[in-house]
Design an enzyme around this catalytic site. Structure first.
Site, PDB file in Angstrom:
ATOM      1  N   ASP A  21      59.994  66.493  60.221  1.00  0.00           N
ATOM      2  CA  ASP A  21      60.258  67.382  59.191  1.00  0.00           C
ATOM      3  C   ASP A  21      59.554  68.839  60.074  1.00  0.00           C
ATOM      4  OD1 ASP A  21      60.920  69.367  57.433  1.00  0.00           O
ATOM      5  OD2 ASP A  21      59.234  68.545  55.984  1.00  0.00           O
ATOM      6  N   ASP A  25      60.111  70.757  53.764  1.00  0.00           N
ATOM      7  CA  ASP A  25      60.903  70.509  52.915  1.00  0.00           C
ATOM      8  C   ASP A  25      61.046  69.047  52.368  1.00  0.00           C
ATOM      9  OD1 ASP A  25      62.619  69.716  54.787  1.00  0.00           O
ATOM     10  OD2 ASP A  25      64.286  70.931  54.116  1.00  0.00           O
ATOM     11  N   ASP A  29      64.438  67.370  60.308  1.00  0.00           N
ATOM     12  CA  ASP A  29      65.637  68.147  60.697  1.00  0.00           C
ATOM     13  C   ASP A  29      65.550  68.301  62.242  1.00  0.00           C
ATOM     14  OD1 ASP A  29      63.032  69.572  61.381  1.00  0.00           O
ATOM     15  OD2 ASP A  29      63.088  70.289  59.267  1.00  0.00           O
ATOM     16  N   ASP A  98      76.967  60.559  66.043  1.00  0.00           N
ATOM     17  CA  ASP A  98      77.806  59.583  65.166  1.00  0.00           C
ATOM     18  C   ASP A  98      79.102  60.021  64.966  1.00  0.00           C
ATOM     19  OD1 ASP A  98      77.825  57.541  63.227  1.00  0.00           O
ATOM     20  OD2 ASP A  98      75.769  57.378  63.299  1.00  0.00           O
ATOM     21  N   GLU A 254      81.088  50.591  66.011  1.00  0.00           N
ATOM     22  CA  GLU A 254      80.409  49.684  65.053  1.00  0.00           C
ATOM     23  C   GLU A 254      81.340  49.028  64.520  1.00  0.00           C
ATOM     24  OE1 GLU A 254      77.633  49.971  60.912  1.00  0.00           O
ATOM     25  OE2 GLU A 254      79.302  51.025  61.107  1.00  0.00           O
ATOM     26  N   ASP A 328      70.588  50.619  58.920  1.00  0.00           N
ATOM     27  CA  ASP A 328      71.339  49.558  57.708  1.00  0.00           C
ATOM     28  C   ASP A 328      70.557  48.282  57.675  1.00  0.00           C
ATOM     29  OD1 ASP A 328      73.220  51.694  57.329  1.00  0.00           O
ATOM     30  OD2 ASP A 328      74.544  50.531  58.739  1.00  0.00           O
TER      31      ASP A 328
HETATM   32  O1  TEU Z   1      77.690  51.074  58.205  1.00  0.00           O
HETATM   33  C1  TEU Z   1      79.001  50.104  57.897  1.00  0.00           C
HETATM   34  C2  TEU Z   1      78.598  48.778  57.327  1.00  0.00           C
HETATM   35  O2  TEU Z   1      79.149  47.877  57.641  1.00  0.00           O
HETATM   36  C3  TEU Z   1      77.504  48.860  56.166  1.00  0.00           C
HETATM   37  O3  TEU Z   1      78.189  48.933  55.119  1.00  0.00           O
HETATM   38  C4  TEU Z   1      76.878  47.659  56.503  1.00  0.00           C
HETATM   39  O4  TEU Z   1      77.499  46.523  56.467  1.00  0.00           O
HETATM   40  C5  TEU Z   1      75.545  47.610  55.505  1.00  0.00           C
HETATM   41  O5  TEU Z   1      75.105  49.036  55.596  1.00  0.00           O
HETATM   42  C6  TEU Z   1      74.957  46.627  55.846  1.00  0.00           C
HETATM   43  O6  TEU Z   1      74.018  46.568  54.446  1.00  0.00           O
HETATM   44  C7  TEU Z   1      78.263  52.443  58.387  1.00  0.00           C
HETATM   45  C8  TEU Z   1      76.808  53.085  58.437  1.00  0.00           C
HETATM   46  O7  TEU Z   1      75.874  52.569  59.669  1.00  0.00           O
HETATM   47  C9  TEU Z   1      76.127  53.011  57.113  1.00  0.00           C
HETATM   48  O8  TEU Z   1      75.107  53.849  57.206  1.00  0.00           O
HETATM   49  C10 TEU Z   1      77.111  53.804  56.221  1.00  0.00           C
HETATM   50  O9  TEU Z   1      76.612  53.684  55.077  1.00  0.00           O
HETATM   51  C11 TEU Z   1      78.600  53.121  56.453  1.00  0.00           C
HETATM   52  O10 TEU Z   1      78.978  53.003  57.674  1.00  0.00           O
HETATM   53  C12 TEU Z   1      79.670  54.031  55.531  1.00  0.00           C
HETATM   54  O11 TEU Z   1      79.672  55.157  56.367  1.00  0.00           O
END
Ligand code: TEU
Length: 559
Positions: A21, A25, A29, A98, A254, A328
């Site tokens: 940051d 805030d 960023d 992304d 992904e 994730d």
């Molecule tokens: O994640 C896709 C996805 O398959 C997730 O639901 C994943 O299975 C889960 O987070 C695991 O617990 C992508 C992004 O990486 C994630 O951050 C987003 O929330 C999601 O897509 C929706 O855009």
């Protein structure tokens, strides 16, 4: 095997909200990222994958985009972005953005139009359906709990959202949607970015007629029929013709739910679709009855089997992505290894060795280079992640999981574990912000932080640096063929890599016990290329006694 810059690269994922940051805030960023580019250069990475920085109401931290061609206000301006891109290129690194196009935010102009009337030109940009017997159009559940359909009063119809209610799914069967997405992608490419990480790209083609999905035991809803759907490859080939083939890009899909057969299509070696895919089989092995909400531990056996399968079956046909963590997933050291302070550093280096010596492009998630761990969350109020919060309510209120157990599962598996601020130093808030951070800081920052590790030549940080250097020096690490040894071992993951005369033997001890291992004959003259407890360049005994979590890589050049 054909050479490519993205096969030789190491990718570092930045989750911008939690990285650095610059204005106090409490939210990371772009200027914060700019201030840390020298750090990334020092670490020796080649590519930055930047999680979404586009305009967003942040229902899902930027994965709900309301304008693809604007920067989120909290993160800065387009001028900041341009300066960041320039700074990345000036240091010889590249930027992968992304791309979140399975869905938009419900605040995106397309959806605002679409929702307004049944005859609006944008109506078919999304999936609108009548209710069935006063209920949702089908049984699909959202990945973030509840039904995947939301009723909308304006036109008395439901719209589809496989993720949150604020993330309506785009209808890729509509050629206008594809055209608009491709032109947006071209706009970013013209700006000079170097690739895309494509969010849930395996979900973009829904099964015709949207039939009910299979209901797994324990599940409250059916699973959406949208994984590797009927037209996904057709749409990606079209994207390749219209956008990707015109630039020198790295693309990674992904691909939740991808199989080996499907991966060979997505990441086909002739370059007609994507460079590579993320597969998720290895991060689903510790799932239980309620999916990820469990305290099951990852076992070496399953992990080794799955990794070996992907290594051998994609050989020469498609390219692997290698990762243990991302934004994730829980922290890799806490999940695959041991985050006990006695073992943490050695174990983090072992896991890094294990994954970086495989065939594929390695991905490193911010903080992994320091061995950052899961974070203790004590109350629901401390959580920020929509997935965990919704799941907590759904599973405890339906009586399926006891609240205390659920908190324990969230501590083990929740996404917030990876989203606590990057630990830069031992000053307040780990040096991440001068304000109040948007999410709690892991209390172990006084022990685990970048500044301390940059000073310590034995740190996890410096070990990663070495791995990155070796990748540039040894083609066998990038292109060598993988072969598993000791498939039955309870404690060791052993494999070889071979490229012409060069051969590597990788031995990783996944336990907190000493384990002895007899080095195969052909490696008896081997020299240590890298090891987390031994000196480089030395030789190994005929039978090595591996310390807890020790990793050794031996190299021989065959006559
Ligand atoms: O994640 C896709 C996805 O398959 C997730 O639901 C994943 O299975 C889960 O987070 C695991 O617990 C992508 C992004 O990486 C994630 O951050 C987003 O929330 C999601 O897509 C929706 O855009």
């Amino acid at each position: 095997m054909e050479r490519a810059w993205w096969k030789e690269a190491i990718v570092y994922e930045i989750y911008p909200r939690s990285f650095m940051d610059s204005d106090g805030d409490g939210v990371g960023d772009l200027r914060g990222i700019i201030s840390r580019l020298d750090y990334l250069k020092e670490l020796g990475i080649d590519v930055i994958w930047l999680a979404p920085v586009y305009q967003s109401p942040n229902d899902d931290n930027g994965y709900d985009i309301s304008d693809y061609q604007a920067i989120m206000k909290e993160f800065g301006t387009m001028e900041d972005f341009d300066e960041m891109l320039e700074g990345i290129h000036a240091r010889g690194m590249r930027l992968v953005m992304d791309l979140v196009v399975n869905h938009t935010s419900d605040e995106h102009a397309w959806f605002v139009e679409s929702r307004s009337s049944k005859t609006n030109p944008y109506r078919d940009y999304y999936f609108w359906r009548e209710g069935k017997d006063g209920r949702e159009p089908n049984n699909w559940g959202s990945c973030f709990s509840g039904s995947a359909w939301k009723y909308d009063e304006t036109t008395d119809m439901y719209f589809l959202h496989v993720f949150s209610k604020k993330q309506p799914d785009l209808n890729w069967d509509n050629p206008k949607v594809r055209e608009d997405v491709f032109s947006m992608m071209n706009w970013w490419c013209e700006k000079g970015i170097d690739g895309f990480r494509m969010d849930v790209i395996s979900f973009i083609s829904k099964e015709e007629g949207l039939p009910d999905g299979p209901k797994f035991p324990g599940a409250l809803h059916g699973f959406p029929r949208c994984v590797n759907g009927p037209h996904v490859h057709e749409y990606l080939q079209e994207m390749n013709r219209e956008v990707l083939s015109k630039y020198d890009l790295m693309t990674v899909g992904e691909c939740s739910g991808v199989t080996i057969e499907e991966a060979k299509k997505y990441a086909r070696a002739d370059g007609k679709e994507l460079s590579m895919v993320f597969q998720f089989e290895h991060v689903g092995l510790d799932d239980g009855k309620f999916g990820k909400w469990t305290d099951r531990r990852m076992e070496l056996k399953g992990f080794r089997e799955v990794m070996s399968k992907w290594q051998t079956e994609l050989e020469g046909k498609a390219w692997n992505s290698l990762f243990l963590g991302n934004h994730d997933q829980p922290r890799s050291i806490s999940r695959f290894g041991n985050d006990d302070p006695r073992y943490r550093e050695v174990c983090a280096k072992m896991l890094a060795t294990c994954i970086h010596m495989m065939q594929g492009t390695p991905y490193l998630y911010q903080g992994e280079e320091l061995g950052m761990t899961n974070c203790p969350f004590e109350t629901l109020e401390e959580l920020r992640d929509i997935e965990s919060i919704n799941a907590f309510h759904e599973l405890t209120e339906s009586g399926k999981i006891d609240p205390e157990d659920m908190m324990r599962y969230i501590n083990l598996r929740g996404r917030d574990n990876a989203r606590t601020p990057m630990q830069w130093d031992d000053s307040a808030n780990a040096g991440f912000t001068t304000g109040t951070p948007w999410i709690k800081v892991n209390p172990n920052y006084t022990k685990i932080n970048a500044m301390a590790q940059q000073k310590d030549p034995n740190s996890v940080f410096h070990y990663y640096q070495k791995l990155h250097r070796l990748r540039k020096e040894e083609d066998v690490i990038v292109y060598g063929k993988y072969q598993l040894l000791e498939p039955e071992s309870e404690s060791l993951y052993v494999y070889t890599r071979t490229l012409e005369k060069d051969k590597l033997l990788v031995i990783c001890n996944f336990t907190d016990q000493e384990v002895s291992y007899r080095i195969p004959e052909e490696f008896s003259n081997g020299r240590i290329l890298i090891g987390n407890l031994r000196e480089e360049g030395t030789s190994a005994e005929e039978t090595v006694q591996l310390k807890p979590y020790e990793a050794i890589v031996l190299k021989v050049v065959q006559e």
